[in-house]
Design a protein around this motif. Sequence first.
Motif, PDB file in Angstrom:
ATOM      1  N   ALA A 108       0.481  -1.048  -0.142  1.00  0.00           N
ATOM      2  CA  ALA A 108      -0.544   0.456   0.122  1.00  0.00           C
ATOM      3  C   ALA A 108       1.267   1.607  -0.484  1.00  0.00           C
ATOM      4  CB  ALA A 108      -0.949  -0.218   0.849  1.00  0.00           C
ATOM      5  N   GLY A 109       0.808   2.350  -0.977  1.00  0.00           N
ATOM      6  CA  GLY A 109       1.820   3.137  -1.006  1.00  0.00           C
ATOM      7  C   GLY A 109       0.892   4.017  -1.275  1.00  0.00           C
ATOM      8  N   SER A 110       1.584   5.374  -1.202  1.00  0.00           N
ATOM      9  CA  SER A 110       1.039   6.564  -1.459  1.00  0.00           C
ATOM     10  C   SER A 110       1.954   7.834  -1.984  1.00  0.00           C
ATOM     11  CB  SER A 110       0.249   7.531   0.319  1.00  0.00           C
ATOM     12  OG  SER A 110       1.092   7.521   1.082  1.00  0.00           O
ATOM     13  N   THR A 111       1.747   9.432  -2.337  1.00  0.00           N
ATOM     14  CA  THR A 111       3.209  10.391  -2.175  1.00  0.00           C
ATOM     15  C   THR A 111       2.635  11.103  -1.485  1.00  0.00           C
ATOM     16  OG1 THR A 111       0.975  10.866  -4.500  1.00  0.00           O
ATOM     17  CG2 THR A 111       3.785   9.347  -4.405  1.00  0.00           C
ATOM     18  N   GLN A 112       3.047  11.887  -1.370  1.00  0.00           N
ATOM     19  CA  GLN A 112       3.063  13.416  -0.403  1.00  0.00           C
ATOM     20  C   GLN A 112       3.474  14.204  -1.010  1.00  0.00           C
ATOM     21  OE1 GLN A 112       3.719  13.606   3.848  1.00  0.00           O
ATOM     22  NE2 GLN A 112       2.542  15.652   4.051  1.00  0.00           N
ATOM     23  N   LEU A 113       2.536  14.985  -1.542  1.00  0.00           N
ATOM     24  CA  LEU A 113       3.425  15.962  -2.181  1.00  0.00           C
ATOM     25  C   LEU A 113       3.972  17.281  -1.521  1.00  0.00           C
ATOM     26  CD1 LEU A 113       0.652  17.099  -4.658  1.00  0.00           C
ATOM     27  CD2 LEU A 113       2.666  15.916  -5.740  1.00  0.00           C
ATOM     28  N   MET A 114       4.978  17.717  -2.296  1.00  0.00           N
ATOM     29  CA  MET A 114       5.898  18.781  -1.342  1.00  0.00           C
ATOM     30  C   MET A 114       5.468  20.403  -1.597  1.00  0.00           C
ATOM     31  SD  MET A 114       7.666  17.072   0.722  1.00  0.00           S
ATOM     32  CE  MET A 114       9.261  18.369   1.514  1.00  0.00           C
ATOM     33  N   ARG A 115       4.227  20.573  -1.548  1.00  0.00           N
ATOM     34  CA  ARG A 115       4.009  22.101  -2.208  1.00  0.00           C
ATOM     35  C   ARG A 115       3.356  22.395  -1.405  1.00  0.00           C
ATOM     36  NH1 ARG A 115       1.560  22.057  -7.929  1.00  0.00           N
ATOM     37  NH2 ARG A 115       3.725  22.337  -8.650  1.00  0.00           N
TER      38      ARG A 115
END
Length: 164
Positions: A108-115
């Motif tokens: 189970a993966g996710s991304t966290q935007l660096m913005r």
Amino acid sequence: MNKPIPRFQEILLLTGQLNYTWTNTESLLIYLIAGLAQVDKETAIVIFLTLNTTRARIELVERLTKLPKTPAERRREILAVTEKMTQEAKLRNKYSHCIYSFDGDGEAGSTQLMRIFDTKNEIRYGKIEEINGTEIKKIENCIENLIAINKQIWKLVKDYSYPC
């Protein structure tokens, strides 16, 4: 029997391929710069490397293309390619400028935007999105689109006898 690749490794392979394909395709802007600015390849490389963002490089190609000396058909062809690159840059930027998170099994993966998103009264940051089958397909499509753009640029370079 082959053990399936955990999602974590699949994403790393895909994002690596995405970045490789992007970088390879972006570097072809050197030849468009050389042809449009009527300079040799080495001069175009210096110009390309002096501009330190993708957006600046694409804008330079677009601005050179829009000069009156560029025939209308050539202008349409080159601007169509830069427009496609700009569209694909959105997904590439997302996966190049985020934090990845996976569960203990690497599935189970996710991304966290660096913005940072500023509103009138607050800031929000780090939008989190799941990496699912739809996202994987988007990455695969982006890679395929970049390969097609790469071929289009090479065709333009050949068709217009730009330095390479």
